[in-house]
Scaffold this motif. Sequence first.
Motif, PDB file in Angstrom:
ATOM      1  N   SER A   1       0.813  -1.209   0.000  1.00 51.99           N
ATOM      2  CA  SER A   1       0.000   0.000   0.000  1.00 51.99           C
ATOM      3  C   SER A   1       0.851   1.266   0.000  1.00 51.99           C
ATOM      4  CB  SER A   1      -0.931   0.011   1.203  1.00 51.99           C
ATOM      5  OG  SER A   1      -0.182   0.186   2.371  1.00 51.99           O
ATOM      6  N   LYS A   2       2.150   1.149   0.189  1.00 53.34           N
ATOM      7  CA  LYS A   2       3.097   2.273   0.168  1.00 53.34           C
ATOM      8  C   LYS A   2       2.807   3.310   1.248  1.00 53.34           C
ATOM      9  CE  LYS A   2       3.726   1.580  -4.704  1.00 53.34           C
ATOM     10  NZ  LYS A   2       3.463   2.076  -6.038  1.00 53.34           N
ATOM     11  N   VAL A   3       2.235   2.880   2.355  1.00 49.68           N
ATOM     12  CA  VAL A   3       1.915   3.792   3.450  1.00 49.68           C
ATOM     13  C   VAL A   3       3.196   4.358   4.057  1.00 49.68           C
ATOM     14  CG1 VAL A   3       0.930   3.925   5.771  1.00 49.68           C
ATOM     15  CG2 VAL A   3      -0.262   2.685   3.984  1.00 49.68           C
ATOM     16  N   LEU A   4       4.175   3.511   4.311  1.00 49.86           N
ATOM     17  CA  LEU A   4       5.410   3.982   4.946  1.00 49.86           C
ATOM     18  C   LEU A   4       6.181   4.931   4.045  1.00 49.86           C
ATOM     19  CD1 LEU A   4       6.748   0.800   6.761  1.00 49.86           C
ATOM     20  CD2 LEU A   4       5.698   2.812   7.744  1.00 49.86           C
ATOM     21  N   ARG A   5       6.222   4.634   2.755  1.00 49.89           N
ATOM     22  CA  ARG A   5       6.934   5.502   1.817  1.00 49.89           C
ATOM     23  C   ARG A   5       6.314   6.901   1.811  1.00 49.89           C
ATOM     24  NH1 ARG A   5       7.136   3.403  -4.115  1.00 49.89           N
ATOM     25  NH2 ARG A   5       8.159   1.706  -3.047  1.00 49.89           N
ATOM     26  N   GLU A   6       4.995   6.941   1.786  1.00 52.40           N
ATOM     27  CA  GLU A   6       4.295   8.225   1.793  1.00 52.40           C
ATOM     28  C   GLU A   6       4.533   8.956   3.106  1.00 52.40           C
ATOM     29  OE1 GLU A   6      -0.279   9.521   1.271  1.00 52.40           O
ATOM     30  OE2 GLU A   6       0.478   7.967  -0.094  1.00 52.40           O
ATOM     31  N   TYR A   7       4.533   8.246   4.204  1.00 52.97           N
ATOM     32  CA  TYR A   7       4.786   8.840   5.523  1.00 52.97           C
ATOM     33  C   TYR A   7       6.175   9.469   5.564  1.00 52.97           C
ATOM     34  CZ  TYR A   7       6.154   9.023  10.421  1.00 52.97           C
ATOM     35  OH  TYR A   7       6.641   9.439  11.627  1.00 52.97           O
ATOM     36  N   ARG A   8       7.175   8.755   5.073  1.00 53.11           N
ATOM     37  CA  ARG A   8       8.547   9.267   5.097  1.00 53.11           C
ATOM     38  C   ARG A   8       8.696  10.484   4.192  1.00 53.11           C
ATOM     39  NH1 ARG A   8      10.312   3.398   4.907  1.00 53.11           N
ATOM     40  NH2 ARG A   8      10.586   2.900   7.091  1.00 53.11           N
ATOM     41  N   GLN A   9       7.976  10.497   3.068  1.00 51.99           N
ATOM     42  CA  GLN A   9       8.050  11.648   2.174  1.00 51.99           C
ATOM     43  C   GLN A   9       7.478  12.896   2.832  1.00 51.99           C
ATOM     44  OE1 GLN A   9       5.999  10.463  -1.355  1.00 51.99           O
ATOM     45  NE2 GLN A   9       7.792   9.476  -2.259  1.00 51.99           N
ATOM     46  N   HIS A  10       6.487  12.737   3.692  1.00 50.13           N
ATOM     47  CA  HIS A  10       5.846  13.882   4.316  1.00 50.13           C
ATOM     48  C   HIS A  10       6.457  14.253   5.662  1.00 50.13           C
ATOM     49  CE1 HIS A  10       3.268  13.615   1.031  1.00 50.13           C
ATOM     50  NE2 HIS A  10       2.111  13.331   1.612  1.00 50.13           N
ATOM     51  N   MET A  11       7.516  13.597   6.064  1.00 53.47           N
ATOM     52  CA  MET A  11       8.137  13.914   7.352  1.00 53.47           C
ATOM     53  C   MET A  11       8.790  15.297   7.326  1.00 53.47           C
ATOM     54  SD  MET A  11       9.738  10.325   8.669  1.00 53.47           S
ATOM     55  CE  MET A  11      10.593  11.037  10.037  1.00 53.47           C
ATOM     56  N   PHE A  12       9.300  15.718   6.167  1.00 53.15           N
ATOM     57  CA  PHE A  12       9.913  17.032   6.057  1.00 53.15           C
ATOM     58  C   PHE A  12       9.685  17.564   4.657  1.00 53.15           C
ATOM     59  CE2 PHE A  12      12.967  13.641   5.505  1.00 53.15           C
ATOM     60  CZ  PHE A  12      13.511  13.906   4.253  1.00 53.15           C
ATOM     61  N   TYR A  13       9.785  18.871   4.517  1.00 54.94           N
ATOM     62  CA  TYR A  13       9.517  19.530   3.248  1.00 54.94           C
ATOM     63  C   TYR A  13      10.774  19.549   2.390  1.00 54.94           C
ATOM     64  CZ  TYR A  13       8.232  23.060  -0.138  1.00 54.94           C
ATOM     65  OH  TYR A  13       7.975  23.722  -1.305  1.00 54.94           O
TER      66      TYR A  13
END
Length: 66
Positions: free
Chosen positions: A30-42
């Motif tokens: 589901s790529k949940v973790l990848r999306e989470y890591r992308q949104h950790m910082f700008y």
Amino acid sequence: MARPGVGIKVRENEPIDRVLRRFKRAVNRSKVLREYRQHMFYIKPSERRRIERQKALRNARRHSQS
């Protein structure tokens, strides 16, 4: 837009290690973790483009040698 959470159904008499393995696989798909890591910082758009260009160069070099 929020994504629905990842969920699995535990089958009757199924060992917990098998359930965990299925859950981890579902989370990865589901790529949940990848999306989470992308949104950790700008990341600035210019920086994002620079990183993408570097990645494309590495891939081109890797595939041209074969």
